[in-house]
Design a protein around this motif. Structure first.
Motif, mmCIF file in Angstrom:
data_model
loop_
_atom_site.group_PDB
_atom_site.id
_atom_site.type_symbol
_atom_site.label_atom_id
_atom_site.label_comp_id
_atom_site.label_asym_id
_atom_site.label_seq_id
_atom_site.Cartn_x
_atom_site.Cartn_y
_atom_site.Cartn_z
ATOM 1 N N ILE A 184 -3.511 7.003 -3.834
ATOM 2 C CA ILE A 184 -3.334 5.809 -3.158
ATOM 3 C C ILE A 184 -3.177 4.490 -4.160
ATOM 4 C CG2 ILE A 184 -4.307 4.134 -1.313
ATOM 5 C CD1 ILE A 184 -5.896 6.693 -0.305
ATOM 6 N N ALA A 185 -2.101 3.917 -3.765
ATOM 7 C CA ALA A 185 -1.916 2.615 -4.797
ATOM 8 C C ALA A 185 -2.133 1.318 -3.931
ATOM 9 C CB ALA A 185 -0.676 2.933 -5.505
ATOM 10 N N LEU A 186 -2.613 0.448 -4.163
ATOM 11 C CA LEU A 186 -2.568 -1.115 -3.663
ATOM 12 C C LEU A 186 -2.284 -2.143 -4.939
ATOM 13 C CD1 LEU A 186 -3.459 -2.804 -1.277
ATOM 14 C CD2 LEU A 186 -5.590 -3.061 -2.388
ATOM 15 N N MET A 187 -0.935 -2.752 -4.352
ATOM 16 C CA MET A 187 -0.412 -3.593 -5.338
ATOM 17 C C MET A 187 -0.702 -5.068 -4.635
ATOM 18 S SD MET A 187 1.805 -0.523 -6.153
ATOM 19 C CE MET A 187 2.137 -0.404 -4.535
ATOM 20 N N CYS A 227 -2.471 -3.611 -10.626
ATOM 21 C CA CYS A 227 -2.210 -2.731 -9.404
ATOM 22 C C CYS A 227 -3.418 -1.658 -9.470
ATOM 23 C CB CYS A 227 -1.014 -1.591 -9.615
ATOM 24 S SG CYS A 227 -0.768 -0.293 -8.695
ATOM 25 N N HIS A 228 -3.879 -1.444 -8.321
ATOM 26 C CA HIS A 228 -5.206 -0.421 -8.280
ATOM 27 C C HIS A 228 -4.670 0.712 -7.717
ATOM 28 C CE1 HIS A 228 -7.778 -3.854 -8.884
ATOM 29 N NE2 HIS A 228 -7.217 -4.658 -7.858
ATOM 30 N N VAL A 229 -5.311 1.991 -8.395
ATOM 31 C CA VAL A 229 -4.655 3.376 -7.905
ATOM 32 C C VAL A 229 -5.986 4.205 -7.828
ATOM 33 C CG1 VAL A 229 -3.189 5.285 -8.605
ATOM 34 C CG2 VAL A 229 -2.468 3.233 -9.266
ATOM 35 N N TRP A 230 -6.039 4.936 -6.892
ATOM 36 C CA TRP A 230 -7.255 5.740 -6.655
ATOM 37 C C TRP A 230 -6.654 7.376 -6.550
ATOM 38 C CZ3 TRP A 230 -6.535 1.325 -4.107
ATOM 39 C CH2 TRP A 230 -7.556 0.411 -4.099
ATOM 40 N N VAL A 231 -7.100 8.264 -7.221
ATOM 41 C CA VAL A 231 -6.660 9.512 -7.360
ATOM 42 C C VAL A 231 -7.493 10.285 -6.390
ATOM 43 C CG1 VAL A 231 -6.133 11.513 -8.814
ATOM 44 C CG2 VAL A 231 -5.473 9.062 -9.699
ATOM 45 N N LEU A 271 0.798 -1.183 0.004
ATOM 46 C CA LEU A 271 -0.026 -0.016 -0.054
ATOM 47 C C LEU A 271 0.942 1.326 -0.066
ATOM 48 C CD1 LEU A 271 -2.928 1.086 0.315
ATOM 49 C CD2 LEU A 271 -2.438 1.107 2.719
ATOM 50 N N TYR A 272 0.734 2.271 -0.760
ATOM 51 C CA TYR A 272 1.438 3.372 -1.120
ATOM 52 C C TYR A 272 0.587 4.543 -1.220
ATOM 53 C CZ TYR A 272 4.568 6.889 -2.844
ATOM 54 O OH TYR A 272 5.312 7.974 -3.105
ATOM 55 N N HIS A 273 0.796 5.588 -0.254
ATOM 56 C CA HIS A 273 -0.126 6.830 -0.528
ATOM 57 C C HIS A 273 1.053 8.020 -0.458
ATOM 58 C CE1 HIS A 273 0.567 8.047 3.768
ATOM 59 N NE2 HIS A 273 0.663 6.774 4.003
ATOM 60 N N SER A 274 0.446 8.947 -1.323
ATOM 61 C CA SER A 274 0.950 10.198 -1.320
ATOM 62 C C SER A 274 0.440 11.461 -1.734
ATOM 63 C CB SER A 274 2.333 10.209 -2.697
ATOM 64 O OG SER A 274 2.934 11.362 -2.616
ATOM 65 N N PHE A 275 0.582 12.357 -0.651
ATOM 66 C CA PHE A 275 -0.384 13.594 -0.787
ATOM 67 C C PHE A 275 0.487 14.804 -0.828
ATOM 68 C CE2 PHE A 275 -3.025 10.523 0.974
ATOM 69 C CZ PHE A 275 -4.521 10.617 0.304
ATOM 70 N N SER A 276 0.028 15.761 -1.397
ATOM 71 C CA SER A 276 0.820 17.101 -1.717
ATOM 72 C C SER A 276 0.924 17.637 -0.273
ATOM 73 C CB SER A 276 0.103 17.876 -2.930
ATOM 74 O OG SER A 276 -1.070 18.324 -2.656
ATOM 75 N N ASP A 277 1.983 18.408 -0.208
ATOM 76 C CA ASP A 277 2.375 19.214 0.854
ATOM 77 C C ASP A 277 2.064 20.614 0.800
ATOM 78 O OD1 ASP A 277 3.220 17.188 2.453
ATOM 79 O OD2 ASP A 277 5.332 17.354 2.008
ATOM 80 N N ASN A 278 1.911 21.070 -0.525
ATOM 81 C CA ASN A 278 1.937 22.754 -0.778
ATOM 82 C C ASN A 278 0.158 23.094 -0.676
ATOM 83 O OD1 ASN A 278 1.101 21.337 -3.100
ATOM 84 N ND2 ASN A 278 2.424 22.558 -4.458
ATOM 85 N N ASP A 279 -0.691 22.229 -0.779
ATOM 86 C CA ASP A 279 -2.079 22.423 -0.715
ATOM 87 C C ASP A 279 -2.890 21.686 0.534
ATOM 88 O OD1 ASP A 279 -2.376 19.990 -1.720
ATOM 89 O OD2 ASP A 279 -3.121 20.341 -3.529
#
Length: 134
Positions: A108-111, A120-124, A93-101
């Motif tokens: 979020i990605a689930l492999m 691989c499932h990716v949710w934007v 499980l990988y997640h990444s969110f922007s810091d500047n906003d």
């Protein structure tokens, strides 16, 4: 778990003492209590003003869901992991969110390597009020 195993006999003897009314957990995080209440399989229930109604009818995008909106399911009727796909040995499980906003955009990605074709499932995620795509 290790600390519990070390003191399991002591805890059991205290619990069996006739003068003890009960054992109470005082330092358990709320998230852990919620997971214990819900279990490993849950579904979103229909209730007036609940999460499902807010999303489907009112087109809202709530950041949270209430425990009252979740119902624990029996793993016999709804298995935790499907057995037809084989064993799940690893999941990433990988997640990444922007810091500047303030974390309004991210993904979020689930492999799960066990799936056929190694999908691989990716949710934007985009919390833009104007509805633009990220």
């Amino acid at each position: 778990e290790e600390r519990y195993q070390e003191h399991a006999k002591e805890i059991a003897s205290q619990h069996e003492d006739p003068t003890v009314e009960g054992l109470y957990e005082t330092q358990v995080p709320l998230l852990f209590r919620a997971i214990l209440d819900i279990g490993c399989v849950a579904k979103v229930v229909n209730r007036a003003g609940g999460f499902k109604e807010r999303v489907q009818r009112n087109r809202e995008r709530p950041d949270t869901i209430s425990l009252a909106d979740l119902k624990s399911e029996n793993t016999t009727a709804c298995p935790y992991l499907p057995t037809s796909r084989g064993e799940l040995r690893k999941a990433f499980l990988y997640h990444s969110f922007s810091d500047n906003d303030g974390g309004a955009r991210g993904f979020i990605a689930l492999m799960a390597p066990m799936e056929a074709g190694r999908k691989c499932h990716v949710w934007v995620i985009s919390r833009n009020a104007n509805g633009q795509r990220p």
